[in-house]
Design an enzyme around this catalytic site. Structure first.
Site, PDB file in Angstrom:
ATOM      1  N   LYS A 272       0.844  -1.202   0.000  1.00  0.00           N
ATOM      2  CA  LYS A 272       0.000   0.000   0.000  1.00  0.00           C
ATOM      3  C   LYS A 272       0.876   1.249   0.000  1.00  0.00           C
ATOM      4  CE  LYS A 272      -3.891   1.935   2.695  1.00  0.00           C
ATOM      5  NZ  LYS A 272      -4.701   1.760   3.916  1.00  0.00           N
TER       6      LYS A 272
ATOM      7  N   SER B 158      -9.728   1.780   3.028  1.00  0.00           N
ATOM      8  CA  SER B 158      -8.856   2.542   2.157  1.00  0.00           C
ATOM      9  C   SER B 158      -7.857   1.691   1.384  1.00  0.00           C
ATOM     10  CB  SER B 158      -8.087   3.582   2.974  1.00  0.00           C
ATOM     11  OG  SER B 158      -7.201   2.950   3.883  1.00  0.00           O
TER      12      SER B 158
ATOM     13  N   SER C 186      -9.749  -0.559   7.312  1.00  0.00           N
ATOM     14  CA  SER C 186      -9.201  -0.380   5.968  1.00  0.00           C
ATOM     15  C   SER C 186      -8.491  -1.598   5.392  1.00  0.00           C
ATOM     16  CB  SER C 186      -8.238   0.810   5.938  1.00  0.00           C
ATOM     17  OG  SER C 186      -8.978   2.005   5.868  1.00  0.00           O
TER      18      SER C 186
END
Lengths: 529, 99, 494
Positions: free
Chosen positions: C80, C155, C179
């Protein structure tokens, strides 16, 4: 959560003092007002590394060479507290007779400023590491009470509200304006070497009832606080290098009034002497404003070394809301009793006991000791004695000639360019008869002027006492011949008249003769004939 | 709990150094009001004797030894800066020109 | 060699270890998959093909030299883009950080490299991890491989999409309020949020420090567990990192796969259901709970009354911390600077840059947080939210006194369409309802695919006490074993 009193946000207020108002004289202030003062002192700790990262906590390195993701506030970097800094803060707290919190947290103080890489400062808020302490401050005893009696040196107990930890900010260089000031600068250049160096902030409770001695009390407190911290060995506490910084809060309470006046906070106070001057000047300024029927604006003021005045630092200030909250990246500190006790054992002999011992060892009266304390000369005298001088001589130099020079130059004693060892060396030359008092002062002058070690100064300036009796004998004979009348008086038994002859010899030898030797030679010659 | 006004949002945006536009102000004022009234339920839940949780996992005294670590190379760091000069970070005038 | 992409991380590591396949070929296959699919998915922000192949070659060289390789050596992974990577642009999907090349690695990246994993690149996310759909990314939303009109969750939506679309067998996500778990649920893969303090936060660009945790994504429970063991463990660079043994999660996954839950008590959170929960989600969860009972678990109902306030507490705490954490993005030391014409004041440049560099959701949260922390409101908002946090932790303690794990849906709804919900902040926030309690209490929680609703995946959330992450994996592996075929097998081919 309420901010500590010293941090209460200030709403902008109309500036009452648009036209300059003449300050009152200090006597006038004292006649009408009782000052209330308070000091917030920042001490930069002498740890090897910074508060929350492993960068060197060094002074004077090339800009931006001691920076890392943590102290530069790079995304993702996390702080880890320096154990030595925490221990130093606890030591300071213990030395100031504080209670040590059994549990406390760091907090973030949020505000934007370019010298603060994260735009928040890690500090402590309503849970300081140390709290509720005191420091007994001795004052010089040279004031005279209303009956005309010389007062004995007095002692004032300064209550310590809190001792907490925080991190220092970077340093900005302001470019494009006049003499590096922020006003008028076109841009600034920031160095983050200092950012993250551990600081301890020591906050006093309001100091009341000191009256006309308030400026002196402020200075004496700062001086003794410095000495205590230096004795702990946790900081070099040099005001001129910024490793000790004092902010001075001052307010005036009209005599007879029940409430305290509005306070100002004076920053940029860079020497012990300035602590005293700043309080005095701010008292006079505030009295002028109050007497003109105008209220005092609660604000930050800046002290100016050159003028001895304070000016408003409010130009860019606004209603500040620091939005303190517990620092989530750091876990609470919970100093266990055993840890605190082990630190307590490391405390050097402090203040009261140590001073009492030194006073006895040095054979000083209370008044002399108070003068030594007031001058901040305890460590210097001790070091001079350690380098071989007697107590009496060490005190004489530091409180006499050196104090005079420091005062003339507007620096602290320790700011003078001479070490206790050098002072002791000069004295050794005197003891050996190589220098007399006058020459010794010249040697000191040379050392202060950067001409080298005392021996080098003496050689370079040719300060050696003339002890060669042939040379002196000739000078003495010449003096006797030139002052026949005086010589006759001496021969007639008026020995005191010999002083004039000694003076004449000293003049021809440019002071480089030993007066005692000259006197002996004169008397020998005049009694023999 | 009070509602939030457009002026308050403007003040908060200033505190947070966000030069929001008038349009943004209008939108945010409405949205923040909705959000804050949605979270208002929280006011009555916890009694005074409940201690706040600031750290999910209770740890204390996590300290590091006072040992030097590695610092970054200055040139690398300044290269990533929007502006640099003389080994330092160059930042715009701190005070407005008229100050 | 496209068959590589369908294999699990454990299988790929086996091929590398026994010399059947090279790390380079496996890496190339995944890079090819990214090339052929990412225009549609937008899972990656940065692909580091060169770096990945070099890393793969290094692994192959180690094997050739006869070195014993670590368990996941040679396995590609997506990271990420909120995790700091030395020398590789790290943006947090924000304009304000675009172009920033970090001079250091996050601790977990160091651990990935040491373990011989092969980072393929950086995945998309909601800007600074604030969002539940990736629609708040400065680089546009990622898309769900199940239906390109839908979100892969947020997210960590880039990571979930990448793993679900076979671009990578593993991915790193971060979870502040759900997330990792919610995107895992919405894409039919496994995602775990470890115990707070279990995985180092050093080098995670902070959103809400007291909640942020990095964790693994995988298509199987065992894969996620193997990755968990690589990244977990004490880190002296993170003061909140736990100096305690890492739970044996891979063993737990293997044990769970046997499908025997005898002796375990599973608590169903009674107030994480009802209004707002899609019927298909509710029935998939109910069927899974029935399966767990069949495998020998005892099932009990657990009321957790204060979970109802988790949303409110979270949307005060997280914005408060974010308002402070994001203050450092000020155009002075790195990142974007706009409006510096050498006349403008510092404040104008700072405020102008922050307005231009942050997206609307980030600005909203900064303003809410600034409000919640301000002097007059602190007690009513931030202080109160922290107290609610205490109450939620107590609910967990009470519940865990009567059961080993708690279960609930991971998300009240399946993957939703990109667009409409993004207009309404509160509607978007409500998506996080089920994941927030574990975040606030710092307890571990996993999402495991357990069925379908209207042809889209449903995830079961399994929550356990602090440092009992192994229980999450054990039960998740049992759920996985109980399915006739993997949920992801139902996804359309891209």
């Amino acid at each position: 959560m309420h901010p500590p009193s010293s941090m209460t946000p200030v709403a902008p207020q109309p500036d009452a003092a648009t036209a300059p108002i003449a300050p009152r004289s200090f006597d006038q202030v004292i006649a009408s007002y009782q000052p209330v003062i308070g000091l917030e002192t920042h001490i930069e700790l002498g740890t090897r590394t910074k508060m929350f990262c492993g960068c060197a906590a060094a002074f004077g390195d090339e800009p931006n060479t001691n920076i890392c993701p943590v102290c530069l506030g790079l995304p993702g970097a996390l702080p880890v507290a320096n154990a030595a800094a925490v221990e130093s803060a606890i030591l300071i707290g213990l030395a100031l007779n504080c209670s040590i919190a059994s549990w406390c947290r760091f907090a973030r103080k949020n505000y934007f400023y370019p010298d603060m890489p994260k735009n928040f400062q890690i500090s402590q808020y309503d849970e300081p590491l140390c709290f509720d302490g005191w420091l007994d401050v001795r004052l010089p005893g040279d004031s005279v009470d209303i009956d005309g009696n010389v007062e004995q040196p007095s002692s004032v107990r300064i209550e310590i509200e809190r001792v907490h930890m925080e991190e220092d900010t970077g340093k900005s260089l302001h470019v494009g304006g006049a003499t590096g000031r922020i006003h008028g600068a076109t841009h600034s250049l920031v160095d983050y070497n200092r950012a993250g160096i551990p600081l301890v902030e020591i906050v006093t409770k309001p100091i009341t009832g000191t009256g006309e001695r308030a400026p002196e009390v402020a200075r004496a407190y700062a001086t003794q606080l410095r000495d205590v911290i230096r004795a702990l060995g946790v900081s070099d506490v040099r005001m001129e290098q910024g490793s000790m910084r004092c902010d001075v809060n001052t307010s005036l309470q009209p005599i007879g009034a029940s409430e305290w006046g509005t306070r100002t906070e004076t920053k940029n106070v860079n020497s012990l002497r300035s602590v005293e001057r700043a309080v005095r000047s701010e008292m006079c300024r505030q009295a002028g404003v109050l007497d003109a029927g105008i209220r005092i604006v609660q604000e930050t003021r800046h002290f100016h070394e050159d003028t001895g005045q304070t000016t408003s630092g409010r130009s860019k200030e606004e209603a500040t809301d620091y939005r303190y909250f517990p620092e989530p990246d750091l876990v609470p500190l919970a100093p266990e009793t055993a840890w605190v006790d082990s630190l307590r054992e490391r405390l050097p002999e402090l203040s009261a006991e140590k001073l009492a011992r030194l006073q006895t060892e040095w054979g000083l009266t209370d008044k002399d000791m108070a003068a030594v304390l007031g001058a901040g000369a305890v460590q210097l005298i001790a070091a001079t004695i350690a380098a071989g001088a007697t107590a009496e001589v060490a005190r004489k130099w530091w409180l006499g000639e050196l104090a005079r020079r420091a005062n003339a130059d507007g620096v602290e004693l320790e700011g003078l360019a001479i070490t206790p060892k050098q002072v002791a060396e000069v004295q050794q030359l005197v003891d050996r008869g190589s220098l007399n008092d006058k020459l010794a002062r010249q040697a000191i002058e040379g050392v202060l002027a950067g001409e080298g070690e005392p021996g080098q100064v003496v050689a370079a300036r040719g300060l050696e006492v003339v002890s060669d009796t042939d040379t002196l004998g000739a000078a003495v004979d010449a003096a006797i011949a030139a002052n026949a009348e005086v010589a006759q008086k001496v021969r007639d038994g008026k020995v005191a008249a010999a002083g004039a002859l000694v003076g004449a010899v000293m003049k021809t030898t440019k002071g480089q003769a030993d007066a005692q030797t000259v006197c002996t030679l004169i008397l020998e010659r005049l009694s023999a004939s | 709990m009070s509602t939030i006004t457009r002026d308050e949002v403007a003040h908060l945006a200033h505190l947070a150094r966000l030069a929001v536009t008038d349009d943004e102000l209008d939108t945010f004022a409405v949205q923040l009001d909705v959000i804050l009234s949605s979270v208002a339920s929280i006011a009555d839940v916890a009694a005074d004797d409940i201690l706040p949780t600031t750290h999910a996992v209770p740890l204390t005294n996590v300290l590091r030894a006072d040992e030097p670590g590695t610092s970054l190379n200055r040139d690398t760091v300044l290269l990533a800066a929007p502006a640099a000069e003389g080994g330092r970070f160059r930042v715009p005038r701190i005070l407005d020109a008229q100050e | 060699m496209t068959e590589f992409i369908k294999l699990s991380a454990a299988e790929l590591a086996g091929l590398v270890a026994d010399g059947t396949a090279s790390a380079r070929d496996i890496t190339q296959a995944h890079l090819d998959r990214i090339t052929s699919t990412d225009e549609r998915l937008n899972a990656f922000v940065t692909v580091d093909a060169e770096g990945a192949l070099a890393t793969a070659d290094a692994v192959d060289a180690r094997r050739a030299a006869g070195e014993q390789l670590p368990p996941l050596a040679g396995v590609p992974i997506a990271v990420k883009d909120i995790v700091v990577t030395n020398g590789i642009e790290t943006t947090a999907a924000s304009k304000i950080l675009r172009g920033w090349i970090p001079p250091y690695d996050a601790t977990i990246v160091t651990k990935l490299r040491a373990a011989g994993l092969v980072p393929l690149g950086k995945t998309n996310l909601d800007e600074f991890a604030m969002g539940s759909s990736t629609e708040n990314s400065a680089f546009g939303p990622s898309r769900n491989p199940w239906d390109l009109a839908r979100t892969p969750g947020g997210s960590s939506g880039g990571s979930s999409a990448a793993v679900a679309a076979y671009q990578a067998p593993l991915a790193i996500g971060t979870d502040t309020g759900g997330s990792i778990r919610q995107p895992a649920s919405l894409t039919g893969i496994v995602g775990h949020k470890p115990t707070y303090g279990g995985v180092s936060r050093s080098g995670l660009i902070a959103y809400a420090s007291s909640l942020d945790q990095a964790g693994p994504f995988g298509r199987t429970v065992l894969d996620a567990a193997l990755l968990h063991e690589v990244i977990a463990g004490h880190d002296p660079a993170d003061s909140t990192s736990l100096d305690l043994p890492v739970p044996l999660v891979a063993d737990a996954a293997r044990i769970g796969a046997a499908g025997d839950l005898t002796g375990m008590t599973i608590g169903v959170v009674s107030n994480l259901s009802g209004e707002g929960y899609e019927p298909g989600v509710v029935s998939a969860i109910a069927a899974t709970v029935a399966q767990l009972e069949q495998m020998g678990a005892k099932v009990v109902e657990c009321p957790c009354p204060h979970f109802d306030y988790a949303l409110a507490a979270y949307y005060l705490i997280a914005p408060s911390e974010c308002s402070s954490n994001l203050a450092r993005f000020d155009a002075m030391r790195y990142g974007l600077r706009v409006g510096d014409d050498r006349q403008a004041s510092l404040e104008a440049v700072m405020a102008g840059t922050r307005d231009a560099g942050f997206g609307a959701e980030v600005k909203r949260r900064i303003i809410i947080g600034t409000y919640a922390l301000s002097a007059g409101y602190y007690d009513a908002y931030y202080g109160q939210a922290q107290k609610v946090r205490t109450l939620i932790s107590r609910d967990f303690i009470t519940a865990f006194s009567g059961c080993d794990v708690l279960v609930s849906p991971t998300s009240p709804i399946v993957a939703f369409e990109l667009g409409p919900r993004a207009e309404d902040p509160m509607a978007m926030y409500a998506v996080d309802l089920c994941t927030l309690p574990a975040s606030l209490a710092g307890v571990p929680a996993i999402s495991v695919p357990c069925g379908l609703s209207d042809g889209l995946p449903v995830g079961l959330q399994i929550m356990a006490p602090v440092l009992a992450d192994d229980r999450c994996y054990r039960v998740a592996a049992a759920v996985e074993a109980s399915l006739n075929s993997p949920v992801l097998a139902a996804a359309p081919q891209l």
